[in-house]
Design an enzyme around this catalytic site. Structure first.
Site, short mmCIF file in Angstrom:
data_model
loop_
_atom_site.label_atom_id
_atom_site.label_comp_id
_atom_site.label_asym_id
_atom_site.label_seq_id
_atom_site.Cartn_x
_atom_site.Cartn_y
_atom_site.Cartn_z
N ARG A 41 0.83 -1.22 0.00
CA ARG A 41 0.00 0.00 0.00
C ARG A 41 0.86 1.26 0.00
NH1 ARG A 41 -1.51 1.56 4.47
NH2 ARG A 41 -2.17 -0.43 5.37
N TYR B 208 -15.38 19.37 -14.66
CA TYR B 208 -15.82 17.98 -14.58
C TYR B 208 -17.00 17.85 -13.62
CZ TYR B 208 -15.75 12.96 -14.17
OH TYR B 208 -16.12 11.63 -14.18
N ASP C 198 -6.37 21.06 -13.53
CA ASP C 198 -6.76 19.77 -14.07
C ASP C 198 -6.33 19.74 -15.54
OD1 ASP C 198 -8.15 17.65 -15.35
OD2 ASP C 198 -9.70 17.66 -13.79
N LYS D 38 -8.21 9.05 -19.47
CA LYS D 38 -8.60 9.60 -20.77
C LYS D 38 -7.43 9.51 -21.75
CE LYS D 38 -12.26 10.52 -18.31
NZ LYS D 38 -12.43 11.77 -17.59
C1 LIG Z 1 -12.77 12.07 -16.21
C2 LIG Z 1 -12.31 13.32 -15.59
C3 LIG Z 1 -11.99 13.36 -14.23
C4 LIG Z 1 -12.18 12.17 -13.32
O1 LIG Z 1 -11.31 11.13 -13.66
P1 LIG Z 1 -11.63 9.59 -13.36
O2 LIG Z 1 -10.38 8.91 -13.82
O3 LIG Z 1 -12.85 9.23 -14.12
O4 LIG Z 1 -11.84 9.48 -11.89
C5 LIG Z 1 -11.50 14.55 -13.71
N1 LIG Z 1 -11.35 15.65 -14.47
C6 LIG Z 1 -11.67 15.64 -15.79
C7 LIG Z 1 -11.48 16.89 -16.59
C8 LIG Z 1 -12.14 14.49 -16.38
O5 LIG Z 1 -12.47 14.49 -17.68
#
Ligand SMILES: *Cc1c(COP(=O)(O)O)cnc(C)c1O
Length: 403
Positions: A47, A103, A201, A226
Site C-alpha cells: 500500500r 468535470y 486539471d 482519458k
Molecule cells: C474524467 C475526468 C476526471 C475524473 O477522472 P476519473 O479517472 O474518471 O476518476 C476529472 N477531471 C476531468 C477533466 C475528467 O475528464
C-alpha cells in the site's frame, strides 16, 4: 533537450540492463522481502509503494516538468487524485475556488468539503470571475449549486467564507465538456499574490498539450483514464508538483486512505505512454478536420474546439497549449436529433469518456450533471483516418436530419 516523441518513448524507463526488458513487467506484491530496518527500502508493504508505480511516476513527472525536478504521485482514478489534493491542501476554515463548468463530479465535492468546514466559491472558466472569486466575491452568484444549504455549505457571496482570501484556486482548462480556456499564467500570478495555491486539471490537454507547472501552477492534476492512457482500458489519476513537501503529503494521504493503483494498470499506462506523442498529434489533427467539417453544417450550433482559429478560446489556448486536444463539442437542435445522429454513426461509438484511440461521442445531458443543452454532443476524436471520420459524420448528420 529532446523532443516530445523521444521523451514519451523513453520516459521513466530504467537504464538498459543486459537480460532485462526495457519496461519491467508489473510487480505483483502485497509485501516485499524486508530484512532489518524498514528505512532500507521504500518497498516494504504494497500500500506504501510499488516499483511499477515508481516507474510510471518518473515518466509522468518528466512529461509534466521536463526542465525542472518534479514528483508525481499516482492514484487509482482522476477523482482519487482530485480528492487527494483537496483534502491534503485544505484545512477547516480554508476556502477553495472551483470551476462552475468543470468535470461534473467537482460540484458534488463542494458538499463534502463543506462538511469538513471548507467553504467553496465557484467561477466559470472563461472570463474574469475567478479573480473576483479569489477575493471573496462569488464569481457568478451560483454558490448554492451543489451545496447542502447548511451553514457554511458554499452559499453565495454572503456565506462561503465571503471576504476570506482563498487558499486554493482550482482550474480546469480546457474545461470538460464546454471547452472554455483560462489564462493559467495570469491566474497563477494573481493567486500567488494572494497567498493561494493553484491546481490545474490537465486531463484534456495531457502533458504534451500543456504544462501547467511551467505556466506557474503548483499542482498539475489529471485523470489518466482519458488521453494519457488512451486505450479506454485503464482508470488512473496523478498529481505532479515541484514542491517535495506537497508530494510527501500526497503520498501520506494515499497510504493512509488506502485507495491505490493496481500494478497492472500502472504498467499498461506506462506501456501506452510510448505512443502518447503520436496519438496526441494524430488526434489533434483529426479533431481539427472534424471541427472544420462540422462548421459547415447548418444544424450544428455552439461548435467549440480550441484549435479552431475563430473559437473564442483560441487566442488564450494558443498562448499556453502546444496541442489543442481531441475533443470537439457542439449542439444539435434537440435531444431526439442528437440521439438519431449518435445512433447513425458507424465509426464513432456512443460511449462516455474521451481521449481514446477509437472515436467516441455522447449526448452529455443524459448524465444530468452538466449545464448543457439537451442536444449537446461531446465528441472525442480517435486515430482513425480523418477522411473516414468526416464522411461518417456527414452521413450520420444527413440521416439524423431526415427523420
Ligand atoms: C474524467 C475526468 C476526471 C475524473 O477522472 P476519473 O479517472 O474518471 O476518476 C476529472 N477531471 C476531468 C477533466 C475528467 O475528464
Amino acid at each position: 533537450m529532446t523532443g516530445d516523441g523521444t521523451r514519451a518513448v523513453r520516459a521513466g524507463l530504467p537504464e538498459p540492463t543486459a537480460g532485462e526488458p526495457s519496461l519491467p513487467g508489473p510487480v505483483l506484491a502485497a509485501h516485499y522481502h524486508l530484512p532489518g530496518e524498514v528505512a532500507a527500502t521504500p518497498y516494504g508493504y504494497g500500500r506504501q509503494a510499488n516499483p511499477t508505480w515508481t516507474a510510471l511516476e518518473r515518466a509522468v513527472a518528466e512529461l509534466e516538468s521536463p526542465d525542472a525536478p518534479a514528483e508525481a504521485v499516482v492514484f487509482p482514478s482522476g477523482m482519487a487524485a482530485t480528492n487527494a489534493v483537496l483534502f491534503t491542501v485544505l484545512r477547516p476554515g480554508d476556502t477553495a475556488v472551483l470551476p462552475s463548468d468543470g468535470y461534473q463530479l467537482l460540484p458534488r465535492l463542494r458538499e463534502r468539503l463543506a462538511a469538513f468546514g471548507i467553504p467553496t466559491r465557484t467561477a466559470p472558466t472563461a472570463g474574469d470571475a475567478q479573480l473576483a472569486a479569489l477575493d471573496g466575491r462569488d464569481g457568478e452568484g451560483d454558490g448554492e449549486r451543489g451545496g447542502t444549504g447548511d451553514a457554511g455549505a458554499g452559499t453565495a457571496a454572503a456565506g462561503a467564507g465571503a471576504g476570506n482570501a482563498a487558499r486554493l484556486l482550482w482550474l480546469e482548462t480546457p474545461s470538460n465538456p464546454g471547452l472554455d480556456v483560462c489564462d493559467i499564467r495570469r491566474l497563477a500570478r494573481a493567486a500567488h499574490d494572494r497567498g493561494a495555491l493553484v491546481a490545474v486539471d490537465n486531463t484534456l490537454a495531457t502533458p504534451l498539450g500543456q504544462r501547467p507547472l511551467e505556466l506557474g501552477a503548483d499542482l498539475a492534476v489529471a485523470s489518466g483514464t482519458k488521453a494519457l492512457s488512451g486505450h479506454g482500458d485503464v482508470l488512473l489519476g496523478y498529481v505532479v508538483t515541484r514542491d517535495p513537501d506537497l508530494a510527501a503529503a500526497l503520498r501520506a494521504w494515499r497510504t493512509e486512505v488506502g485507495a491505490i493503483l493496481g500494478p497492472v494498470e500502472a504498467w499498461l499506462a506506462h506501456r501506452g505512454l510510448a505512443t502518447l506523442q503520436l496519438r496526441t498529434e494524430r488526434q489533434g489533427h483529426n479533431a481539427l478536420a472534424v471541427a472544420r467539417a462540422l462548421r459547415e453544417r447548418p444544424e450544428v450550433t455552439g461548435l467549440r474546439h480550441p484549435g479552431l482559429p475563430e473559437d473564442p478560446a483560441h487566442a488564450v489556448a494558443a498562448a499556453q497549449m502546444r496541442h489543442f486536444g481531441c475533443v470537439v463539442s457542439f449542439t444539435l437542435p434537440d435531444r431526439a436529433h442528437a440521439e438519431r445522429f449518435l445512433a447513425a454513426l458507424t465509426l464513432v461509438d456512443d460511449a462516455t469518456s474521451f481521449g481514446g484511440v477509437r472515436s467516441t461521442a455522447e449526448r452529455r445531458a443524459r448524465w444530468g450533471g452538466d449545464p448543457v443543452p439537451e442536444g449537446f454532443v461531446r465528441l472525442s476524436v480517435g486515430v482513425e483516418d480523418a477522411a473516414d471520420l468526416v464522411a461518417d459524420l456527414h452521413r450520420a448528420l444527413d440521416a439524423a436530419a431526415r427523420a
